[in-house]
Structures are given as structure tokens and as C-alpha cells.
Scaffold this active site. Structure first.
Site, PDB file in Angstrom:
ATOM      1  N   ASP A  13       0.824  -1.220   0.000  1.00  0.00           N
ATOM      2  CA  ASP A  13       0.000   0.000   0.000  1.00  0.00           C
ATOM      3  C   ASP A  13       0.855   1.266   0.000  1.00  0.00           C
ATOM      4  OD1 ASP A  13      -2.295  -1.644   0.187  1.00  0.00           O
ATOM      5  OD2 ASP A  13      -1.953  -1.810   2.343  1.00  0.00           O
ATOM      6  N   LYS A  16       1.755   2.022  -5.243  1.00  0.00           N
ATOM      7  CA  LYS A  16       2.386   1.483  -6.456  1.00  0.00           C
ATOM      8  C   LYS A  16       1.609   1.828  -7.713  1.00  0.00           C
ATOM      9  CE  LYS A  16       2.888  -2.569  -4.445  1.00  0.00           C
ATOM     10  NZ  LYS A  16       3.001  -2.273  -3.042  1.00  0.00           N
ATOM     11  N   ASN A  38      -5.071 -10.229  -4.055  1.00  0.00           N
ATOM     12  CA  ASN A  38      -4.878  -9.612  -2.732  1.00  0.00           C
ATOM     13  C   ASN A  38      -4.372  -8.181  -2.896  1.00  0.00           C
ATOM     14  OD1 ASN A  38      -2.522 -10.693  -3.799  1.00  0.00           O
ATOM     15  ND2 ASN A  38      -1.678 -11.377  -1.868  1.00  0.00           N
ATOM     16  N   GLY A  40      -4.329  -4.362  -4.555  1.00  0.00           N
ATOM     17  CA  GLY A  40      -5.341  -3.413  -5.021  1.00  0.00           C
ATOM     18  C   GLY A  40      -4.607  -2.137  -5.353  1.00  0.00           C
ATOM     19  N   HIS A  41      -4.294  -1.926  -6.626  1.00  0.00           N
ATOM     20  CA  HIS A  41      -3.507  -0.762  -7.017  1.00  0.00           C
ATOM     21  C   HIS A  41      -4.435   0.326  -7.535  1.00  0.00           C
ATOM     22  CE1 HIS A  41       0.240  -3.544  -7.455  1.00  0.00           C
ATOM     23  NE2 HIS A  41      -0.173  -3.409  -6.226  1.00  0.00           N
ATOM     24  N   ARG A 141       2.743 -29.288  -5.550  1.00  0.00           N
ATOM     25  CA  ARG A 141       2.646 -29.863  -6.910  1.00  0.00           C
ATOM     26  C   ARG A 141       1.314 -30.537  -7.183  1.00  0.00           C
ATOM     27  NH1 ARG A 141       8.305 -31.936  -5.471  1.00  0.00           N
ATOM     28  NH2 ARG A 141       7.237 -31.573  -3.518  1.00  0.00           N
ATOM     29  N   GLN A 221       2.137  -6.110  -3.016  1.00  0.00           N
ATOM     30  CA  GLN A 221       2.425  -6.150  -1.573  1.00  0.00           C
ATOM     31  C   GLN A 221       3.732  -5.367  -1.320  1.00  0.00           C
ATOM     32  OE1 GLN A 221       1.475  -9.471  -3.037  1.00  0.00           O
ATOM     33  NE2 GLN A 221      -0.484  -8.507  -2.752  1.00  0.00           N
ATOM     34  N   LYS A 328       2.774  10.081  -0.975  1.00  0.00           N
ATOM     35  CA  LYS A 328       1.885  10.613   0.073  1.00  0.00           C
ATOM     36  C   LYS A 328       2.568  11.607   1.025  1.00  0.00           C
ATOM     37  CE  LYS A 328      -1.889   7.395   0.097  1.00  0.00           C
ATOM     38  NZ  LYS A 328      -2.809   6.622   0.919  1.00  0.00           N
TER      39      LYS A 328
HETATM   40  P1  IMP Z   1      -2.827 -12.749   1.873  1.00  0.00           P
HETATM   41  O1  IMP Z   1      -1.845 -12.213   0.884  1.00  0.00           O
HETATM   42  O2  IMP Z   1      -4.256 -12.480   1.493  1.00  0.00           O
HETATM   43  O3  IMP Z   1      -2.576 -14.181   2.207  1.00  0.00           O
HETATM   44  O4  IMP Z   1      -2.603 -11.946   3.255  1.00  0.00           O
HETATM   45  C1  IMP Z   1      -1.417 -12.077   4.026  1.00  0.00           C
HETATM   46  C2  IMP Z   1      -1.029 -10.745   4.660  1.00  0.00           C
HETATM   47  O5  IMP Z   1      -0.620  -9.838   3.641  1.00  0.00           O
HETATM   48  C3  IMP Z   1      -2.171 -10.033   5.388  1.00  0.00           C
HETATM   49  O6  IMP Z   1      -1.626  -9.335   6.499  1.00  0.00           O
HETATM   50  C4  IMP Z   1      -2.701  -9.049   4.364  1.00  0.00           C
HETATM   51  O7  IMP Z   1      -3.345  -7.945   4.957  1.00  0.00           O
HETATM   52  C5  IMP Z   1      -1.416  -8.653   3.685  1.00  0.00           C
HETATM   53  N1  IMP Z   1      -1.599  -8.202   2.296  1.00  0.00           N
HETATM   54  C6  IMP Z   1      -1.811  -8.964   1.205  1.00  0.00           C
HETATM   55  N2  IMP Z   1      -1.898  -8.222   0.109  1.00  0.00           N
HETATM   56  C7  IMP Z   1      -1.701  -6.952   0.494  1.00  0.00           C
HETATM   57  C8  IMP Z   1      -1.620  -5.712  -0.213  1.00  0.00           C
HETATM   58  O8  IMP Z   1      -1.736  -5.628  -1.438  1.00  0.00           O
HETATM   59  N3  IMP Z   1      -1.408  -4.607   0.552  1.00  0.00           N
HETATM   60  C9  IMP Z   1      -1.226  -4.675   1.892  1.00  0.00           C
HETATM   61  N4  IMP Z   1      -1.280  -5.800   2.594  1.00  0.00           N
HETATM   62  C10 IMP Z   1      -1.507  -6.938   1.901  1.00  0.00           C
END
Ligand code: IMP
Length: 419
Positions: A13, A16, A38, A40-41, A141, A221, A328
């Protein structure tokens, strides 16, 4: 300038979407190399906000090829929904994606297991998108590569094998396993749509690099969520660091010329795990509100805190950063005093390094910086910034050991200083 990696230097976050969108002006190909929905850009063009989860942030630029590489995990339905949404908003190019046939497919049982685990005492605060279980299948696998979408018989066989393996886990977690028919009926409608886009994306990227085209590898991430280098076990399941671009996209390290680290002017974290500089007070609330720090995937409020220099120095080292983009900076406007963590007090003494274990026991040692009150969103050159803001930027550059090529002073594309 051929291979450039853009990587998050904190817990994700960092902004990016905006930085990749700006850098894409000079790129021919944009490649997502790790993670899945996971991420969100957020992209802001004009007054419009577009959030992409799977589609690379380069999608808004005409003539840029977008690649979802084999290090990713892809939810076929979500990808199709995202393409439809982008098209509805006028981005007709959204369908022009190249998808690795070796990326892995997220199926309904992956999401189910992820969600069930999050109801247990061992919850990590995941995004519940099925990311972890899908990467587990890949490593075990018994995963379903996206290439299986070309052949429904193969898809049935692989999904059947995966489902059988998860059934006892689902039962132990108190859930009800789906039938194979329901798993397949959910994915099959999207197989025909995505199959024509499947290819060997590593070969495509190689061809572009050989033709001296600029290829931007878009990290997802952040460094501290990386499965090897992050704050394990509170991490995601993929290689989010710059090195992940090589394994995830299938390019050799010699092809990467530049690694740009994204550094937010303060820190945030979503989900559980240690966060030494976390603020649970009014200032933290203010950063959340002004910075709009709510998860773009789950809507969860992000935890907020001061900038952490031991963590930044660690990210600079692990990724080999040679440029940074600071995002930011405007969110800090109006805070009279800015605290920055310069070291930690640990049970065994003071350290300026980021510990690879025991972060929970670390207490930040702060240095205070002067704030500024002027609105900085109109700044387009470093000279337009107040002295205190310039000093704050210089302090971040010093810790990262490299220059900032971008300083973002607002969410819009033009609210940017490009050095
Ligand atoms: P997962 O990737 O959904 O398995 O989550 C594992 C950890 O990574 C959790 O703490 C999520 O909040 C964090 N996480 C996963 N994707 C993001 C992202 O894009 N931004 C911030 N935190 C993330």
C-alpha cells in the site's frame, strides 16, 4: 533503459498504482510478477478512480503490453470481472492481456480454506482471496496452472485432485467442501474467455528485452510482506521483493537495470503482525483519514504509524534499491512535529538494523523533524516544497542510500514532482 523493477519498500500500500502508471509512460511492457487479487492498485486519472487487482497498472496507457506472469496466482472470474469493469469505463484495451499459462488458478476451495482459517485463533488477517492455499497447492505440486483452462478435461482432473487434498482440511475447520461440479461450473465460463490470452509470457518478456524495449516489473504487496524476507509468519505467500521479478517473470538478474523502491512518507500495515511505529492515537487516526488508509481490497482500516528507517534500510538492502519514489508526502502536511524511527531498543541493546526475529520486543527510538503547514499539492519541483518538506525528503533519501526520482504530493497523476 530495459528492465526496471518497482517494489514496495514497506508493508504494501505504498502507492504502487500511481507510480507504475507514471513510469509506464516510458514503458513498452508492464509485468505483474507475484501475488494475485490480494493486491489493489489505485489509479486516479482526471476525477476517476480505478482500482486494479490483477491487471497490471499499465493498462491505462495506449500501446503498453500488459503481462500477468507465472509468479502470480489468478482468480479467473475476478480477472474477467476486472476486464469487464475496465471496459465499461472506456478502457477497451483491458482485454489485451498476456497471461502466463504457468501462473496458478485460484479456485473456490482456495478461497473457502482461506476464509475458514481466518475464523480460527491462528488468523493472520489475510485478504481471504485464496492466495495462501493456492500457493500451497503450487508448492505441493497439485496446483492448477492456468494452461489447464485450454483443456476442460485436464482442468477437471487437476481441480479434482486439489479438492480431494483439501477436503479433510475443510472438514477439520468445520466447513463443507464444495462438489467438483460446483468448482468447475464456477470456472468453466471464464476458461473460454481467458484461453486465447494464455502464452509463455517469459518468452514474450525476453523478446521485448532483446528488442531493447523498456519492461517494467510491477511488484505487489511489499518487502516486509515477502514470504522469505518479511515479518514471517505475518506475510503473504509470494516473493514480493525485487528478486521475485526474476523468478516470477522468468528473467535473469542481469536483465534488470534499475530497482525503484516505493516509500510512503509514513508507514501502514493491514492485518496482524508486528509494527513497531504504530500509532494508536489521534495522530494515527489523522493519518488514516487524510491518507485514506482503508484497504482497497477488503475496506479494512489500515494500521498507521511513523516512518521506520531501520525497516527502510533493510528494504534498500534486500532489494538493492538504486532509486526511490516517495509517496503521500502531502498527507503529513499540518502535523507540527514529525517523528521518525531511527533505531530500536531491543532486550539486548540498541540497534539500527531491522531484526529478522523478535520485532515484537523492539521499541522505536525516535528523532523529531519539523513539520510544514503549507499546501504542497501544487509543487512540481523540489524547489516548490517548503524547507522542512525538502529536509524530510533528504532524510529518506539518505536512509535509502539513493535518490528519489519521484515525490508524490497528491493522488492525481499530475500531483507529482519528477526529479
Ligand atoms: P494474503 O496475501 O491475502 O494471504 O494476506 C497475508 C497478509 O498480507 C495479510 O496481512 C494481508 O493484509 C497482507 N496483504 C496482502 N496483500 C496486500 C496488499 O496488497 N497490501 C497490503 N497488505 C496486503
Amino acid at each position: 533503459m530495459p528492465g526496471i523493477v518497482v517494489v514496495g519498500a514497506q508493508w504494501g500500500d505504498e502507492g504502487k498504482g500511481k507510480v507504475v502508471d507514471i513510469l509506464t509512460e516510458h514503458a513498452h511492457v508492464v509485468v505483474r510478477y507475484a501475488g494475485g487479487p490480494n493486491a489493489g492498485h489505485t489509479l486516479v486519472v482526471g476525477n476517476e478512480k480505478v482500482i486494479v487487482r490483477l491487471v497490471p497498472s499499465g493498462i491505462l496507457r495506449e500501446g503498453t503490453a500488459c503481462v500477468l506472469a507465472q509468479g502470480m496466482v489468478i482468480d479467473p472470474q475476478r480477472l474477467c470481472d476486472e476486464i469487464d469493469e475496465l471496459k465499461k469505463r472506456g478502457y477497451q484495451r483491458a482485454g489485451e492481456l498476456h497471461i502466463s499459462d504457468r501462473a496458478h488458478a485460484i479456485l473456490s476451495y482456495h478461497r473457502l480454506v482461506d476464509g475458514l482459517r481466518e475464523q480460527t485463533a491462528g488468523a493472520l488477517g489475510t485478504t481471504k482471496r485464496g492466495i495462501g492455499p493456492c500457493y500451497e497447492d503450487k508448492a505441493a505440486r497439485r496446483g492448477v496452472p492456468m494452461g489447464a483452462l485450454r483443456d476442460l478435461r485436464e482442468l477437471r482432473e487437476l481441480a479434482g485432485r486439489g479438492l480431494e487434498a483439501w477436503k479433510p482440511v475443510i472438514a477439520a475447520l468445520g466447513g463443507t467442501a464444495p462438489t467438483l461440479e460446483s468448482v468447475l461450473s464456477e470456472i468453466e465460463p471464464f476458461a473460454a474467455r481467458l484461453a486465447p490470452r494464455l502464452c509463455d509470457t517469459a518468452a514474450l518478456v525476453d523478446e521485448a528485452l532483446r528488442a531493447k524495449k523498456t519492461v517494467l516489473f510491477e511488484g505487489a504487496q511489499g518487502t516486509l510482506l515477502d514470504v522469505d524476507h518479511g515479518t514471517y509468519p505475518f506475510v503473504t505467500s509470494s516473493s514480493a521483493v525485487a528478486g521475485g521479478a526474476c523468478t516470477g517473470a522468468g528473467v535473469g538478474p542481469t536483465r534488470i537495470e534499475r530497482v525503484v523502491g516505493l516509500v510512503k512518507a509514513y508507514c501502514t500495515r493491514v492485518g496482524a503482525g508486528p509494527f513497531p511505529t504504530e500509532l494508536k492515537d489521534e495522530t494515527g487516526e489523522r493519518l488514516r483519514k487524510v491518507g485514506d488508509e482503508f484497504g482497497s481490497v477488503t475496506g479494512r482500516p489500515r494500521r498507521t504509524g511513523w516512518l521506520d528507517l531501520p525497516a527502510l534500510r533493510y528494504a534498500a538492502r534486500i532489494n538493492g534499491l538504486d532509486r526511490i519514489a516517495i509517496t503521500k508526502l502531502d498527507v503529513l502536511t499540518g502535523l507540527p512535529k514529525l517523528r521518525v524511527c531511527v533505531a530500536y531498543e531491543t532486550p539486548s541493546g540498541r540497534t539500527e538494523s531491522f531484526p529478522t526475529s523478535g520485532l515484537e520486543q523492539c521499541k522505536p527510538v525516535y528523532r523529531d523533524y519539523e513539520g510544514w503547514s503549507e499546501n504542497i499539492s501544487g509543487a512540481r519541483a523540489m524547489g516548490d516544497l517548503p524547507r522542512a518538506a525538502r529536509e524530510y525528503v533528504a532524510m529518506i533519501e539518505d536512509a535509502a542510500g539513493c535518490e528519489a526520482m519521484i515525490v508524490s504530493v497528491g493522488s492525481r497523476r499530475d500531483e507529482t514532482i519528477q526529479k
